[in-house]
Design a protein around this motif. Sequence first.
Motif, short mmCIF file in Angstrom:
data_model
loop_
_atom_site.label_atom_id
_atom_site.label_comp_id
_atom_site.label_asym_id
_atom_site.label_seq_id
_atom_site.Cartn_x
_atom_site.Cartn_y
_atom_site.Cartn_z
N UNK A 42 -70.57 55.08 -97.75
CA UNK A 42 -69.25 54.44 -97.95
C UNK A 42 -68.78 53.54 -96.85
N UNK A 43 -68.80 53.81 -95.78
CA UNK A 43 -68.27 52.64 -94.68
C UNK A 43 -69.11 51.43 -95.00
N UNK A 44 -70.45 51.42 -95.09
CA UNK A 44 -71.29 50.22 -95.27
C UNK A 44 -70.78 49.30 -96.40
N UNK A 45 -70.72 49.96 -97.70
CA UNK A 45 -70.04 49.34 -98.78
C UNK A 45 -68.71 48.90 -98.95
N UNK A 46 -67.85 49.56 -98.19
CA UNK A 46 -66.26 49.14 -98.42
C UNK A 46 -65.94 47.93 -98.29
N UNK A 47 -66.26 47.16 -97.29
CA UNK A 47 -65.60 45.86 -97.23
C UNK A 47 -66.24 44.70 -98.12
N UNK A 48 -67.33 44.78 -98.43
CA UNK A 48 -67.73 43.90 -99.61
C UNK A 48 -67.30 44.68 -100.98
N UNK A 49 -67.46 45.88 -101.30
CA UNK A 49 -66.90 46.42 -102.41
C UNK A 49 -65.29 46.13 -102.48
N UNK A 50 -64.52 46.35 -101.53
CA UNK A 50 -63.12 45.88 -101.81
C UNK A 50 -63.02 44.40 -101.90
N UNK A 51 -63.43 43.64 -101.45
CA UNK A 51 -63.43 42.27 -101.71
C UNK A 51 -63.62 42.12 -103.26
N UNK A 52 -64.97 42.32 -103.66
CA UNK A 52 -65.32 42.02 -105.05
C UNK A 52 -64.65 42.84 -105.93
N UNK A 53 -64.15 44.07 -105.71
CA UNK A 53 -63.36 44.67 -107.06
C UNK A 53 -62.04 43.91 -107.09
N UNK A 54 -61.47 43.54 -105.88
CA UNK A 54 -60.19 42.69 -105.73
C UNK A 54 -60.27 41.34 -106.64
N UNK A 55 -61.56 40.72 -106.43
CA UNK A 55 -61.63 39.42 -107.16
C UNK A 55 -61.97 39.59 -108.72
N UNK A 56 -62.78 40.91 -109.12
CA UNK A 56 -63.00 40.97 -110.61
C UNK A 56 -61.70 41.35 -111.20
N UNK A 57 -60.85 42.12 -110.61
CA UNK A 57 -59.58 42.77 -111.14
C UNK A 57 -58.52 41.60 -111.35
N UNK A 58 -58.38 40.69 -110.31
CA UNK A 58 -57.83 39.53 -110.25
C UNK A 58 -58.19 38.64 -111.54
N UNK A 59 -59.28 38.13 -111.63
CA UNK A 59 -59.68 37.88 -112.65
C UNK A 59 -59.24 38.20 -114.12
#
Length: 143
Positions: A40-57
């Motif tokens: 989880x800790x490895x996936x979190x930074x990139x995951x948070x950025x990408x989920x944020x971008x997809x939801x914002x779109x």
Amino acid sequence: MPESVSPAPISQTCRLTRHRRSAGTARQKLHDFLLPHPSGELLLPTGELLVSELVTNAIQHCRAPRDRHILVRFHLAPDHTLRIEVHDADSEKPVIQPISNSSETGRGLFLVQELAQSWGCCPREGGIGKFVWCHISPEAAAA
């Protein structure tokens, strides 16, 4: 009697309103989903950025009534690859826009393309809307 510990879920779904704060809610949901997992800790930074971008779109570009929700789904595969899906009620596929140095928006899908192991867009079952998905691997996230 020893207390049994239930394993962390490997999938989670949440519904979000089409509101500017929903990207933050999606990041928090992803954080809560990933934290119990070893990768989880490895996936979190990139995951948070990408989920944020997809939801914002989905919030900004969905041409559907404002009361339609966004569905966000997380799935962690046995190989620790994270799949993020963002569903909305608009059938129009997203398009990566040319990036301008002076523009303050329009980089979301470019980031998804660059940081995800893979990504795509599919029609939703039943024919209403679409979902945009991406895969993030711990190896790529750590690089």
